[in-house]
Write a protein that holds these residues in place. Structure first.
Motif, PDB file in Angstrom:
ATOM      1  N   SER A  43       0.825  -1.211   0.000  1.00  0.00           N
ATOM      2  CA  SER A  43       0.000   0.000   0.000  1.00  0.00           C
ATOM      3  C   SER A  43       0.856   1.256   0.000  1.00  0.00           C
ATOM      4  CB  SER A  43      -0.932   0.000   1.225  1.00  0.00           C
ATOM      5  OG  SER A  43      -1.862  -1.059   1.173  1.00  0.00           O
ATOM      6  N   VAL A  44       1.917   1.266   0.820  1.00  0.00           N
ATOM      7  CA  VAL A  44       2.819   2.420   0.868  1.00  0.00           C
ATOM      8  C   VAL A  44       3.498   2.617  -0.490  1.00  0.00           C
ATOM      9  CG1 VAL A  44       4.916   3.366   1.904  1.00  0.00           C
ATOM     10  CG2 VAL A  44       3.226   2.207   3.333  1.00  0.00           C
ATOM     11  N   LEU A  61      -3.371   6.022   3.512  1.00  0.00           N
ATOM     12  CA  LEU A  61      -3.278   4.695   4.128  1.00  0.00           C
ATOM     13  C   LEU A  61      -4.327   4.520   5.223  1.00  0.00           C
ATOM     14  CD1 LEU A  61       0.616   4.402   4.502  1.00  0.00           C
ATOM     15  CD2 LEU A  61      -0.812   3.308   2.778  1.00  0.00           C
ATOM     16  N   MET A  62      -4.405   5.488   6.112  1.00  0.00           N
ATOM     17  CA  MET A  62      -5.287   5.340   7.261  1.00  0.00           C
ATOM     18  C   MET A  62      -6.751   5.503   6.877  1.00  0.00           C
ATOM     19  SD  MET A  62      -3.285   4.414   9.490  1.00  0.00           S
ATOM     20  CE  MET A  62      -4.592   4.277  10.732  1.00  0.00           C
ATOM     21  N   GLY A  63      -7.025   6.230   5.797  1.00  0.00           N
ATOM     22  CA  GLY A  63      -8.417   6.388   5.386  1.00  0.00           C
ATOM     23  C   GLY A  63      -9.058   5.057   5.060  1.00  0.00           C
ATOM     24  N   GLY A  64      -8.410   4.268   4.199  1.00  0.00           N
ATOM     25  CA  GLY A  64      -8.965   2.965   3.849  1.00  0.00           C
ATOM     26  C   GLY A  64      -8.937   1.997   5.000  1.00  0.00           C
ATOM     27  N   GLY A 344      -8.618  -5.115   7.520  1.00  0.00           N
ATOM     28  CA  GLY A 344      -8.391  -3.678   7.501  1.00  0.00           C
ATOM     29  C   GLY A 344      -7.281  -3.283   6.545  1.00  0.00           C
ATOM     30  N   ALA A 345      -6.221  -4.100   6.482  1.00  0.00           N
ATOM     31  CA  ALA A 345      -5.129  -3.804   5.557  1.00  0.00           C
ATOM     32  C   ALA A 345      -5.562  -3.982   4.110  1.00  0.00           C
ATOM     33  CB  ALA A 345      -3.931  -4.704   5.868  1.00  0.00           C
ATOM     34  N   GLY A 346      -6.464  -4.941   3.866  1.00  0.00           N
ATOM     35  CA  GLY A 346      -7.028  -5.065   2.523  1.00  0.00           C
ATOM     36  C   GLY A 346      -7.809  -3.825   2.137  1.00  0.00           C
ATOM     37  N   GLY A 347      -8.550  -3.271   3.105  1.00  0.00           N
ATOM     38  CA  GLY A 347      -9.245  -2.015   2.866  1.00  0.00           C
ATOM     39  C   GLY A 347      -8.280  -0.866   2.632  1.00  0.00           C
ATOM     40  N   MET A 348      -7.131  -0.904   3.301  1.00  0.00           N
ATOM     41  CA  MET A 348      -6.099   0.121   3.088  1.00  0.00           C
ATOM     42  C   MET A 348      -5.594   0.090   1.651  1.00  0.00           C
ATOM     43  SD  MET A 348      -2.275   0.302   4.765  1.00  0.00           S
ATOM     44  CE  MET A 348      -2.832   0.616   6.436  1.00  0.00           C
ATOM     45  N   PHE A 349      -5.307  -1.102   1.141  1.00  0.00           N
ATOM     46  CA  PHE A 349      -4.806  -1.240  -0.224  1.00  0.00           C
ATOM     47  C   PHE A 349      -5.831  -0.712  -1.230  1.00  0.00           C
ATOM     48  CE2 PHE A 349      -3.706  -4.333  -3.818  1.00  0.00           C
ATOM     49  CZ  PHE A 349      -2.742  -3.481  -4.341  1.00  0.00           C
ATOM     50  N   GLY A 350      -7.090  -1.102  -1.056  1.00  0.00           N
ATOM     51  CA  GLY A 350      -8.129  -0.589  -1.945  1.00  0.00           C
ATOM     52  C   GLY A 350      -8.305   0.906  -1.810  1.00  0.00           C
ATOM     53  N   VAL A 352      -6.009   3.131  -1.054  1.00  0.00           N
ATOM     54  CA  VAL A 352      -4.905   3.808  -1.744  1.00  0.00           C
ATOM     55  C   VAL A 352      -5.196   3.891  -3.242  1.00  0.00           C
ATOM     56  CG1 VAL A 352      -2.495   3.531  -2.456  1.00  0.00           C
ATOM     57  CG2 VAL A 352      -3.120   3.305  -0.052  1.00  0.00           C
ATOM     58  N   LEU A 353      -5.693   2.801  -3.810  1.00  0.00           N
ATOM     59  CA  LEU A 353      -6.011   2.803  -5.232  1.00  0.00           C
ATOM     60  C   LEU A 353      -7.117   3.819  -5.546  1.00  0.00           C
ATOM     61  CD1 LEU A 353      -5.849  -1.021  -5.975  1.00  0.00           C
ATOM     62  CD2 LEU A 353      -4.203   0.720  -6.669  1.00  0.00           C
ATOM     63  N   ARG A 354      -8.105   3.924  -4.675  1.00  0.00           N
ATOM     64  CA  ARG A 354      -9.168   4.907  -4.888  1.00  0.00           C
ATOM     65  C   ARG A 354      -8.628   6.325  -4.770  1.00  0.00           C
ATOM     66  NH1 ARG A 354     -11.817   0.897  -2.005  1.00  0.00           N
ATOM     67  NH2 ARG A 354     -11.638   1.927   0.010  1.00  0.00           N
ATOM     68  N   ALA A 355      -7.771   6.545  -3.764  1.00  0.00           N
ATOM     69  CA  ALA A 355      -7.222   7.882  -3.556  1.00  0.00           C
ATOM     70  C   ALA A 355      -6.313   8.315  -4.707  1.00  0.00           C
ATOM     71  CB  ALA A 355      -6.438   7.930  -2.245  1.00  0.00           C
ATOM     72  N   SER A 356      -5.756   7.361  -5.434  1.00  0.00           N
ATOM     73  CA  SER A 356      -4.861   7.684  -6.540  1.00  0.00           C
ATOM     74  C   SER A 356      -5.595   8.299  -7.730  1.00  0.00           C
ATOM     75  CB  SER A 356      -4.131   6.421  -7.010  1.00  0.00           C
ATOM     76  OG  SER A 356      -5.024   5.536  -7.661  1.00  0.00           O
ATOM     77  N   GLY A 357      -6.933   8.202  -7.743  1.00  0.00           N
ATOM     78  CA  GLY A 357      -7.711   8.737  -8.844  1.00  0.00           C
ATOM     79  C   GLY A 357      -7.945   7.759  -9.965  1.00  0.00           C
TER      80      GLY A 357
END
Length: 478
Positions: A43-44, A61-64, A344-350, A352-357
């Motif tokens: 994710s990072v 990271l923390m949002g997801g 929760g970490a799976g949600g973090m990865f998703g 990050v992808l959403r936040a990337s646009g």
């Protein structure tokens, strides 16, 4: 964190996402790095590669992570508490025996799936699955074989209802964004969900269960011979306590008592979702205090908390003390810590992808292809689902994108309902490592990543394709 303006083109973002997924699979499957560590690390790296400003990476990271934990941690915790009480007292065995006596051993997966379809009408996928886990495990322990034979059809039933049928939030939001009828979407959605589940989840799930022999996990509900010995209950049902141990025998709760305990959270949640739907339609005033109260106790964590308390004080007399129940809860909660963190970490990865646009870039690219509307709805939702993991984001984004075209074509409510199903189908297929639900199923059923991809990902895909095929078949009729 909201999606930013894409720094890279849609093609570059897709390449970044694909490389991130491959790296994640390599770290987990080849390097054998713990899934939680691998998910956070990837994710990072993905956030940096996607062009998210370095100062904003922690927020991404923390949002997801926090949003996923907020929706999963409480319901998983209360769900396993309820499940542990039912298994410890033999209640899960009573319910399983009654179902099997009425449906027969060969139709046990069908019985569980049908029950999940009924219970899945008001309740979210993850909450329904958690509550049903002790029943799935108990049936599997009685007949043996792979846990997937019983677990996949049941999980598929909850997934089908969650994706297609109001009052679940995805189809409600999609119908509302396209100015369709929620009521008609519900009426058509029930048979579509049932037929789609049978062809795409039940038949496929039982076949996968025969092919992949996954042992029954001990996670959350303890080992098979832990707990109280339980005498036969009313009607000859037998409780837990097999295996020749020397525990004190107690009478199992009745089938009616167990059924009422399972129905309680579903009824409370149904009140919440039903009142929410009526408020959206204007049938109930936003100022109605009684509706506020019912919606509060119908929130999934509150409903499960109430159910755990009711179960604790109705099952305890002559069976166990409140102090011993605290020890049971400690054992159950300790065993699910990894599940919650990995989810929760799976949600973090998703996230990050959403936040990337990537979602915005994809919708702009796919929206200009000029495909038939039904196919366009399915493909856009599929692309968003695969790219960023969240089914809800895929549904709402796709519905909002095609809404102007729906209005321009003047489609009736029936065809809008079919579009809702096409969008829901696309948001269901190809669940993989950026989907928090993927990790929930993987860990609860005791599967490694490779097996989860070969089973759950396949089932979600066949389920989505079945629902889309039904929408396409019905399109010319309506």
């Amino acid at each position: 964190m909201e999606a930013m303006e894409p720094v890279h083109s849609a093609g570059i973002l897709l390449i970044i996402a694909a490389v991130a997924v491959v790296l994640l699979l390599f770290l987990i499957m080849k390097v054998k790095l713990h899934a939680f560590v691998a998910l956070v690390l990837v994710s990072v790296l993905t956030a940096v590669a996607a062009g998210i400003p370095l100062t904003s990476v922690p927020d991404a990271l923390m949002g997801g992570f926090s949003s996923t934990l907020g929706s999963v941690a409480l319901l998983v915790a209360f769900g396993v508490m309820l499940g542990r009480l039912l298994e410890y007292t033999g209640g899960a065995q009573v319910l399983a025996d009654t179902l099997i006596n009425r449906f027969g051993e060969k139709r046990a997966p069908l019985a569980l799936g049908v029950a999940a379809l009924i219970f899945g009408f008001p309740i979210f996928f993850d909450a329904g699955l958690v509550v049903f886990l002790p029943i799935i495990f108990t049936v599997a322990r009685r007949f043996g074989g792979s846990i997937l034979t019983y677990g996949l059809p049941t999980a598929g039933a909850f997934a089908a209802m969650h994706a297609v049928v109001p009052p679940h939030p995805g189809p409600v939001a999609a119908a509302d964004l396209m100015d369709g009828s929620i009521g008609l979407t519900l009426i058509i959605g029930i048979p579509v969900a049932v037929v789609g589940w049978f062809s795409g989840a039940y038949l496929v799930g039982t076949a996968l269960g025969r092919r992949f022999n996954v042992s029954i996990p001990d996670i959350a509900f303890g080992k098979q011979n832990e707990g109280l010995g339980v005498e036969a209950g009313p009607g000859g049902e037998t409780g837990a306590g097999e295996g020749g141990d020397t525990r004190v025998a107690v009478r199992a709760p009745s089938f009616a008592q167990v059924l009422l305990l399972l129905l309680l959270p579903f009824v409370l949640i149904a009140l919440n979702t039903g009142i929410g739907t009526l408020r959206t339609s204007g049938a109930i005033s936003d100022d109605a205090v009684w509706a506020d109260v019912l919606q509060l106790i119908g929130q999934t964590p509150i409903a499960l908390l109430i159910t755990v308390l009711v179960a604790l004080f109705t099952l305890a007399p002559n069976r166990f003390s409140i102090a011993s129940a605290s020890n049971l809860f400690d054992d159950a909660l300790g065993s699910i810590a990894a599940i919650i963190l990995i989810t929760g970490a799976g949600g973090m990865f998703g996230g990050v992808l959403r936040a990337s646009g990537i979602g915005k870039a994809l919708t702009e690219e796919l929206g200009s292809l000029g495909l038939p509307l039904l196919a366009q709805a399915f493909l856009i939702a599929t692309a968003l689902r695969v790219a960023q993991g969240s089914a809800t984001v895929a549904i709402t984004t796709t519905a909002g994108l095609i809404a102007p075209q729906v209005a321009a074509e003047g489609l009736g409510d029936a065809r809008i309902a079919l579009l809702v199903f096409a969008v829901a189908a696309g948001s269901t297929v190809l669940s993989h490592v950026n989907d928090s639900g993927f990790w929930l199923v993987s860990r609860f059923f005791g599967m490694d990543v490779r097996t989860t991809l070969k089973t759950w990902t396949v089932l979600e895909t066949t389920l989505g394709l079945s629902i889309f095929a039904l929408a396409a078949i019905l399109w010319p009729i309506f």
